[in-house]
Design a protein around this motif. Structure first.
Motif, short mmCIF file in Angstrom:
data_model
loop_
_atom_site.label_atom_id
_atom_site.label_comp_id
_atom_site.label_asym_id
_atom_site.label_seq_id
_atom_site.Cartn_x
_atom_site.Cartn_y
_atom_site.Cartn_z
N GLU A 87 4.65 -2.95 1.17
CA GLU A 87 4.59 -1.66 1.83
C GLU A 87 3.74 -1.82 3.09
O GLU A 87 2.55 -2.15 3.01
CB GLU A 87 3.98 -0.59 0.91
CG GLU A 87 3.95 0.78 1.54
CD GLU A 87 3.61 1.91 0.56
OE1 GLU A 87 3.62 3.07 0.99
OE2 GLU A 87 3.35 1.63 -0.62
N VAL A 88 4.36 -1.62 4.25
CA VAL A 88 3.69 -1.82 5.53
C VAL A 88 3.33 -0.45 6.11
O VAL A 88 4.20 0.29 6.57
CB VAL A 88 4.60 -2.61 6.51
CG1 VAL A 88 3.88 -2.84 7.84
CG2 VAL A 88 5.05 -3.93 5.90
N GLY A 89 2.04 -0.11 6.05
CA GLY A 89 1.60 1.19 6.51
C GLY A 89 0.51 1.74 5.61
O GLY A 89 0.15 1.10 4.61
N PRO A 90 -0.02 2.92 5.93
CA PRO A 90 -1.10 3.47 5.12
C PRO A 90 -0.63 3.95 3.75
O PRO A 90 0.53 4.32 3.59
CB PRO A 90 -1.59 4.65 5.96
CG PRO A 90 -0.42 5.04 6.80
CD PRO A 90 0.35 3.78 7.06
N GLY A 91 -1.56 3.92 2.78
CA GLY A 91 -1.23 4.44 1.45
C GLY A 91 -0.44 3.46 0.59
O GLY A 91 -0.07 2.38 1.04
#
Length: 290
Positions: free
Chosen positions: A261-265
């Motif tokens: 998962e590339v991104g915040p959270g």
């Protein structure tokens, strides 16, 4: 061993996200370019007020810029996925990762998309958790003006439509939790048709190239690389459902063994973990994760 990169959308934003990326040469350049295009600073928004950051007009460009920088930093390290997918706004980051368009083209599209979506009014969205799926599908089939906006997993969906229709559905379907979303309009529903028509002009004029890796689109989770097909799918995305549950099943059927998962959270990683326990998961949301 096949790897997929997945990109989160609106709802994954958090104050402080992406700030560390400004210490990298790639991040610094991208943040400066973004300020030229947007007329405001992504870094300032990400360090500011949570309510302000959660406004669609700011959330979407901020997420796209941060996810694009993370893509560049991963690529710089020689990492490349075999497949990409993004959740709603995240699909733009996925298209960038697959080199369908350049950073500026993507950001100009995202900026306009965010403006049009934030201007839409008169709709309602509610997230439902733990319900009887056949009862829910039956209610959606029989109540006009309400649709699946996000089919996130077997036990988590977002419904979208007119306030009356959404309330009627919520009164008919028993769910463990029903959470109204803080959005201005009925995203991913036919009520977005006017905004989608305005957006289509800009989208049709944008230069798309064939993808370098296959993309699983929100409205059609079958792998595609054709620029024409990907653009067509994106045109339908604003009024169509985010078929994330099917995208996750496609990851498995395509032989993906690792997903990042590339991104915040960690929203998407959490969904994939439950739906596809055989896939190894990782998250890249900051420099430390790299």
């Amino acid at each position: 061993m096949k790897t997929a990169w997945v990109f989160p959308g609106q709802g994954s934003q958090a104050v402080g996200m992406g700030v560390d990326l400004a210490t990298t040469a790639i991040g610094k350049t991208k943040f400066e370019k973004a300020q030229e295009i947007l007329g405001w600073s992504v870094i300032e928004r990400c360090q500011g007020d949570e309510t302000e950051l959660s406004r669609t007009i700011y959330t979407q460009p901020c997420l796209y810029v941060i996810e694009s920088i993370l893509v560049d930093l991963l690529t710089e390290k020689g990492q490349l996925p075999d497949l990409v997918a993004g959740h709603s706004l995240g699909e733009y980051s996925a298209l960038y990762a697959a080199k369908v368009f350049d950073f500026a083209t993507g950001l100009q599209l995202v900026k306009r998309r965010a403006e049009l979506m934030s201007e839409s009014a008169g709709g309602k969205m509610v997230a439902l958790m733990k319900f009887d799926r056949s009862q829910l599908e039956n209610a959606i089939a029989n109540i006009p003006d309400v649709v699946f906006a996000n089919d996130n997993s077997e036990q988590q969906v977002v419904i979208s439509g007119t306030p009356e229709a959404v309330d009627q559905l919520c009164s008919q379907v028993q769910a463990k939790r029903a959470l109204p979303l803080k959005v201005s309009g009925a995203f991913h529903s036919p009520l977005m048709a006017t905004a989608a028509a305005q957006f289509q002009e800009l989208l049709e004029a944008a230069h798309f190239m064939d993808a370098q890796v296959p993309i699983l689109s929100n409205i059609d989770p079958t792998p595609a690389t054709s620029a024409t097909l990907l653009k067509d799918r994106l045109i339908k995305q604003m009024t169509g459902s985010v078929r994330w549950r099917e995208i996750m099943l496609s990851l498995s059927s395509e032989g993906v063994t690792q997903a990042t998962e590339v991104g915040p959270g960690k929203v998407l990683a959490g969904l994939i973990k439950r739906a596809c326990p055989d896939i190894t998961l990782s998250n890249v949301g900051c420099i430390a994760d790299l």
